[in-house]
Design a protein around this motif. Structure first.
Motif, PDB file in Angstrom:
ATOM      1  N   LEU A   1       7.799 -12.757  -6.746  1.00  0.00           N
ATOM      2  CA  LEU A   1       6.601 -12.165  -6.152  1.00  0.00           C
ATOM      3  C   LEU A   1       6.580 -12.377  -4.647  1.00  0.00           C
ATOM      4  N   ARG A   2       7.083 -13.525  -4.174  1.00  0.00           N
ATOM      5  CA  ARG A   2       7.198 -13.748  -2.728  1.00  0.00           C
ATOM      6  C   ARG A   2       8.167 -12.750  -2.112  1.00  0.00           C
ATOM      7  N   LEU A   3       9.231 -12.432  -2.837  1.00  0.00           N
ATOM      8  CA  LEU A   3      10.171 -11.437  -2.337  1.00  0.00           C
ATOM      9  C   LEU A   3       9.495 -10.078  -2.208  1.00  0.00           C
ATOM     10  N   LEU A   4       8.680  -9.727  -3.191  1.00  0.00           N
ATOM     11  CA  LEU A   4       7.976  -8.445  -3.145  1.00  0.00           C
ATOM     12  C   LEU A   4       6.991  -8.400  -1.983  1.00  0.00           C
ATOM     13  N   ILE A   5       6.286  -9.513  -1.751  1.00  0.00           N
ATOM     14  CA  ILE A   5       5.366  -9.588  -0.607  1.00  0.00           C
ATOM     15  C   ILE A   5       6.142  -9.429   0.691  1.00  0.00           C
TER      16      ILE A   5
ATOM     17  N   ALA B   1      11.089  -5.756 -11.979  1.00  0.00           N
ATOM     18  CA  ALA B   1      10.598  -4.446 -12.403  1.00  0.00           C
ATOM     19  C   ALA B   1      10.955  -4.176 -13.858  1.00  0.00           C
ATOM     20  N   THR B   2      12.162  -4.578 -14.269  1.00  0.00           N
ATOM     21  CA  THR B   2      12.587  -4.366 -15.650  1.00  0.00           C
ATOM     22  C   THR B   2      11.742  -5.183 -16.618  1.00  0.00           C
ATOM     23  N   GLU B   3      11.486  -6.448 -16.257  1.00  0.00           N
ATOM     24  CA  GLU B   3      10.671  -7.302 -17.125  1.00  0.00           C
ATOM     25  C   GLU B   3       9.256  -6.759 -17.284  1.00  0.00           C
ATOM     26  N   LEU B   4       8.725  -6.208 -16.187  1.00  0.00           N
ATOM     27  CA  LEU B   4       7.361  -5.676 -16.228  1.00  0.00           C
ATOM     28  C   LEU B   4       7.308  -4.249 -16.750  1.00  0.00           C
ATOM     29  N   ASP B   5       8.497  -3.606 -16.857  1.00  0.00           N
ATOM     30  CA  ASP B   5       8.590  -2.202 -17.249  1.00  0.00           C
ATOM     31  C   ASP B   5       7.767  -1.325 -16.305  1.00  0.00           C
ATOM     32  N   LEU B   6       7.947  -1.592 -14.977  1.00  0.00           N
ATOM     33  CA  LEU B   6       7.222  -0.864 -13.938  1.00  0.00           C
ATOM     34  C   LEU B   6       8.175  -0.509 -12.802  1.00  0.00           C
ATOM     35  N   ASP B   7       7.927   0.609 -12.153  1.00  0.00           N
ATOM     36  CA  ASP B   7       8.620   0.922 -10.901  1.00  0.00           C
ATOM     37  C   ASP B   7       7.823   0.292  -9.769  1.00  0.00           C
ATOM     38  N   LEU B   8       8.448  -0.656  -9.057  1.00  0.00           N
ATOM     39  CA  LEU B   8       7.749  -1.377  -7.985  1.00  0.00           C
ATOM     40  C   LEU B   8       8.070  -0.823  -6.605  1.00  0.00           C
TER      41      LEU B   8
ATOM     42  N   VAL C   1      12.269   1.582   2.058  1.00  0.00           N
ATOM     43  CA  VAL C   1      11.645   1.579   0.745  1.00  0.00           C
ATOM     44  C   VAL C   1      10.152   1.356   0.933  1.00  0.00           C
ATOM     45  N   ARG C   2       9.392   1.841   0.002  1.00  0.00           N
ATOM     46  CA  ARG C   2       7.966   1.558   0.034  1.00  0.00           C
ATOM     47  C   ARG C   2       7.493   1.216  -1.369  1.00  0.00           C
ATOM     48  N   LEU C   3       6.404   0.499  -1.434  1.00  0.00           N
ATOM     49  CA  LEU C   3       5.882   0.081  -2.712  1.00  0.00           C
ATOM     50  C   LEU C   3       5.230   1.258  -3.428  1.00  0.00           C
ATOM     51  N   THR C   4       5.457   1.343  -4.707  1.00  0.00           N
ATOM     52  CA  THR C   4       4.737   2.299  -5.529  1.00  0.00           C
ATOM     53  C   THR C   4       3.292   1.814  -5.662  1.00  0.00           C
ATOM     54  N   PRO C   5       2.387   2.645  -6.166  1.00  0.00           N
ATOM     55  CA  PRO C   5       1.016   2.159  -6.406  1.00  0.00           C
ATOM     56  C   PRO C   5       0.980   0.903  -7.266  1.00  0.00           C
ATOM     57  N   ALA C   6       1.862   0.852  -8.280  1.00  0.00           N
ATOM     58  CA  ALA C   6       1.923  -0.360  -9.110  1.00  0.00           C
ATOM     59  C   ALA C   6       2.412  -1.549  -8.297  1.00  0.00           C
TER      60      ALA C   6
ATOM     61  N   VAL D   1       1.349  -6.704  -5.446  1.00  0.00           N
ATOM     62  CA  VAL D   1       1.321  -7.507  -4.222  1.00  0.00           C
ATOM     63  C   VAL D   1      -0.078  -8.065  -3.985  1.00  0.00           C
ATOM     64  N   ALA D   2      -1.108  -7.250  -4.194  1.00  0.00           N
ATOM     65  CA  ALA D   2      -2.483  -7.737  -4.010  1.00  0.00           C
ATOM     66  C   ALA D   2      -2.779  -8.906  -4.948  1.00  0.00           C
ATOM     67  N   HIS D   3      -2.337  -8.783  -6.205  1.00  0.00           N
ATOM     68  CA  HIS D   3      -2.542  -9.892  -7.149  1.00  0.00           C
ATOM     69  C   HIS D   3      -1.693 -11.102  -6.761  1.00  0.00           C
ATOM     70  N   ALA D   4      -0.472 -10.857  -6.285  1.00  0.00           N
ATOM     71  CA  ALA D   4       0.414 -11.957  -5.893  1.00  0.00           C
ATOM     72  C   ALA D   4      -0.184 -12.754  -4.744  1.00  0.00           C
TER      73      ALA D   4
END
Length: 306
Positions: A6-10, A40-47, A55-60, A65-68
């Motif tokens: 999650l830190r990497l995503l932030i 992303a695979t574990e969450l089954d989401l496109d991040l 690259v840019r973050l998808t809405p998900a 990131v907001a929750h992180a």
């Protein structure tokens, strides 16, 4: 501890590219990409999604990131509470600061922390003011010193806390044979006909100088461009112009230049602030670092007053 990915995503959110985020965190881009794909695979989401070369973050991804960030703040509170139960402070605390703050504030603060807490591991990282917020968010630093100006005006938010440290006056730096060298103080307007050494138009040194001189009715005649203090001092010592330097920057006197305080109604100064992640202030390691930096800043304020 929350998932390190999650830190990497932030970090990718803050820096805009996987490569920039990896460099800031001293990781390989391929390694960061791999871990984010696994997340992303574990969450089954496109991040993340491609947008040209970036690259840019998808809405998900944005929502995650907001929750992180909220989880990070909660983790800081939990870590602070847990660390408070320790009998002796130990472990790392990373403090970032701009170049002129390192010799004048951070180095003596680090030495003081080592004297008072032998098992504490304070680390200093050079970092420019505009990068402090991102470095805090990504976990690269725990505390960050920065100069208050337009690019840093939005550092304080729900995730970052800001504390005031000190106001740093700007002095004139002149060659030892200059007409101002023997003066106790000089008005900025008296230097209207001087040749100056300063940064380029987009750099902090020039922007600060231009704002100050315009306030007293002129624009500086810059004949040589240098932002870094060693280069500026060498040019001034050679008699190629005068310069405006922060008072705390000249911790090691140069034998062929003189630092002269400015006086009058328009004395330029830098406001130096300290930022930390919200929720981390009660962590004894962080608190010890904050106290050391604040004490050194108070000492500097008293020593440079006048």
């Amino acid at each position: 501890m929350i998932d390190a990915r999650l830190r990497l995503l932030i970090a990718v959110c803050e820096y805009g590219t996987v490569t920039a985020a990896a460099e800031a965190l001293y990781r390989s881009p391929s390694g960061v990409s791999k871990q984010l794909r696994e997340l992303a695979t574990e969450l089954d989401l496109d991040l993340l999604e491609r947008h040209g070369r970036r690259v840019r973050l998808t809405p998900a991804g944005q929502r995650l990131v907001a929750h992180a960030r909220k989880l990070n703040a909660q983790w800081e509170v939990a870590l602070s509470d847990t660390t408070a139960a320790a009998r002796q402070l130990c472990g790392p605390v990373v403090i970032g600061g701009f170049p002129t703050a390192i010799p004048s504030i951070l180095t003596p603060a680090l030495l003081r922390m080592r004297d008072q807490h032998q098992m504490l591991e304070p680390v200093i990282k050079e970092i420019y003011s505009s990068e402090v917020r991102t470095a805090l968010e990504s976990g690269t630093i725990d505390l960050g010193l920065f100069v208050a100006d337009e690019p840093t005006s939005h550092i304080a938010d729900s995730h970052v806390e800001v504390l005031s440290l000190l106001d740093d006056p700007i002095d004139l730096l002149v060659p030892e044979e200059h007409r101002f060298a023997a003066a106790d103080q000089v008005r900025l307007e008296d230097a209207a006909q001087e040749e100056w050494v300063s940064g380029h138009a987009h750099q902090d040194a020039y922007i600060e100088l231009l704002a100050a001189t315009r306030a007293v009715g002129y624009a500086p005649r810059v004949t040589h461009h240098a932002q870094e203090l060693t280069a500026t001092t060498a040019l001034v010592a050679a008699g190629l112009g005068i310069a405006a330097v922060p008072r705390i920057a000249m911790t090691v006197p140069h034998p062929r230049v003189v630092q002269v305080p400015l006086t009058g109604g328009q004395v330029p100064r830098r406001r130096i602030l300290l930022a930390l992640r919200r929720g981390s202030h009660n962590n004894p390691r962080i608190a010890a670092a904050v106290t050391a930096v604040q004490n050194i800043s108070r000492t500097l304020t008293a020593a440079t007053a006048g």
